[in-house]
Scaffold this active site. Structure first.
Site, PDB file in Angstrom:
ATOM      1  N   GLY A 260      -1.225  38.199  46.493  1.00 42.41           N
ATOM      2  CA  GLY A 260      -0.840  36.812  46.258  1.00 42.41           C
ATOM      3  C   GLY A 260      -1.986  35.862  45.946  1.00 42.41           C
TER       4      GLY A 260
ATOM      5  N   ASN B 211      -3.061  34.959  42.967  1.00 40.70           N
ATOM      6  CA  ASN B 211      -2.632  34.028  41.913  1.00 40.70           C
ATOM      7  C   ASN B 211      -1.702  32.963  42.488  1.00 40.70           C
ATOM      8  OD1 ASN B 211      -3.578  34.581  39.037  1.00 40.70           O
ATOM      9  ND2 ASN B 211      -3.147  36.645  39.793  1.00 40.70           N
TER      10      ASN B 211
ATOM     11  N   ARG C 128      17.888  49.568  39.763  1.00 40.45           N
ATOM     12  CA  ARG C 128      17.201  48.366  39.286  1.00 40.45           C
ATOM     13  C   ARG C 128      18.192  47.211  39.107  1.00 40.45           C
ATOM     14  NH1 ARG C 128      11.983  48.392  37.758  1.00 40.45           N
ATOM     15  NH2 ARG C 128      11.293  50.524  37.650  1.00 40.45           N
TER      16      ARG C 128
ATOM     17  N   HIS D 250      -0.591  38.529  32.961  1.00 42.52           N
ATOM     18  CA  HIS D 250      -0.896  39.934  32.697  1.00 42.52           C
ATOM     19  C   HIS D 250      -2.412  40.075  32.546  1.00 42.52           C
ATOM     20  CE1 HIS D 250      -0.109  44.016  31.385  1.00 42.52           C
ATOM     21  NE2 HIS D 250      -1.049  43.826  30.472  1.00 42.52           N
TER      22      HIS D 250
ATOM     23  N   LEU E 275       8.704  44.161  26.969  1.00 47.42           N
ATOM     24  CA  LEU E 275       7.729  44.127  28.067  1.00 47.42           C
ATOM     25  C   LEU E 275       6.327  43.726  27.589  1.00 47.42           C
ATOM     26  CD1 LEU E 275       7.436  44.798  31.131  1.00 47.42           C
ATOM     27  CD2 LEU E 275       6.623  47.059  30.419  1.00 47.42           C
TER      28      LEU E 275
HETATM   29  C1  GRF Z   1      -3.227  40.348  39.045  1.00 47.11           C
HETATM   30  O1  GRF Z   1      -4.337  40.933  38.420  1.00 47.11           O
HETATM   31  C2  GRF Z   1      -2.110  40.161  38.071  1.00 47.11           C
HETATM   32  O2  GRF Z   1      -2.528  39.830  36.789  1.00 47.11           O
HETATM   33  C3  GRF Z   1      -1.495  41.536  38.065  1.00 47.11           C
HETATM   34  O3  GRF Z   1      -1.555  41.966  39.404  1.00 47.11           O
HETATM   35  C4  GRF Z   1      -2.605  41.294  40.063  1.00 47.11           C
HETATM   36  C5  GRF Z   1      -1.990  40.560  41.223  1.00 47.11           C
HETATM   37  O4  GRF Z   1      -2.934  39.954  42.037  1.00 47.11           O
HETATM   38  N1  GRF Z   1      -0.175  41.525  37.491  1.00 47.11           N
HETATM   39  P1  GRF Z   1      -2.502  38.863  43.108  1.00 47.11           P
HETATM   40  O5  GRF Z   1      -1.355  39.451  43.921  1.00 47.11           O
HETATM   41  O6  GRF Z   1      -2.112  37.620  42.394  1.00 47.11           O
HETATM   42  O7  GRF Z   1      -3.717  38.685  43.965  1.00 47.11           O
END
Ligand code: GRF
Length: 215
Positions: A12, A14, A61, A105, A140
């Site tokens: 988490g 981000n 899913r 991404h 995707l």
């Molecule tokens: C990040 O590098 C994001 O781009 C990828 O997974 C990672 C997640 O990191 N999809 P965090 O959970 O936000 O620390």
């Protein structure tokens, strides 16, 4: 004020960068598909409602996505922000929220969609790598790009070093994309190409897209 829910699967970081950015957005909930996601505690500490939809408890899913959609719709956010959410969403789910799901991404799309982006970048020998914030479509890792940031690939990089350098810029560009969203400045041209209204290159992207962090 526009509202969002943030979907996570793990650390988490981000999500934390988004929460720390002081955006004019109502963050209605943080949802994880994994009960052990460490980001959940961080969100709770900040007083944000958290929910878990454990994907392993669903037979398919489709069943998982249906439950997730009910959970999301119960708080009726304007946008769904995928921040390290490691589940591929079904076409039906994506179609329910057209141009209302954002993702980050860790590559300069359209290069290196899918998993293990840093490994593929190193194996391919590209000298520039980076991260992309984009809208999610049923194709995707191919939806309309909102912002990207580049970092150099250095001679002695391994996956961890490169991932770390990319993560630094991820934490800059995701809050910036959401700031534009909050300000209602994201517009679409032909073919859903994103254009940021009244873009000021130095204040809007100077620090994020053009800086090459060289620790
Ligand atoms: C990040 O590098 C994001 O781009 C990828 O997974 C990672 C997640 O990191 N999809 P965090 O959970 O936000 O620390």
């Amino acid at each position: 004020m526009k509202s969002i829910v943030i979907l996570i699967s793990g650390r988490g970081s981000n999500m934390e960068a988004i929460l720390d950015a002081g955006l004019r957005l109502n963050i209605k909930a943080v949802i994880s598909n994994r009960p052990d996601a460490t980001g959940l505690a961080m969100a709770s500490r900040r007083g944000i409602a958290t929910r878990v939809f454990d994907h392993s408890a669903y037979a398919s899913r489709e069943a998982f996505d249906a439950a997730l959609a009910v959970g999301i719709d119960s708080v009726a956010p304007d946008y769904i922000v995928l921040a390290g959410f490691m589940r591929v969403l079904t076409e039906g789910f994506v179609a329910r929220y057209p141009m209302r799901i954002l993702n980050i991404h860790p590559s300069l799309l359209p290069a290196f969609g899918g998993m293990h982006t840093h490994r593929h970048a190193l194996a391919t020998g590209v000298k520039i790598h980076g991260a992309t914030v984009h809208f999610v479509t049923s194709h995707l890792d191919h939806g309309p790009i909102i912002i990207q940031a580049a970092v150099p690939v250095l001679p002695h990089d391994d996956e961890a070093a490169l991932a770390h350098r990319v993560l630094v810029v991820e934490h800059q560009i995701y809050p910036q994309a959401l700031r534009w969203l909050a300000e209602g400045r994201i517009t679409f041209k032909e073919n859903n190409v994103v254009e940021i209204r009244d873009l000021n290159v130095s204040s809007d992207i100077g620090d994020q897209q053009l800086r090459m962090p060289m620790e």
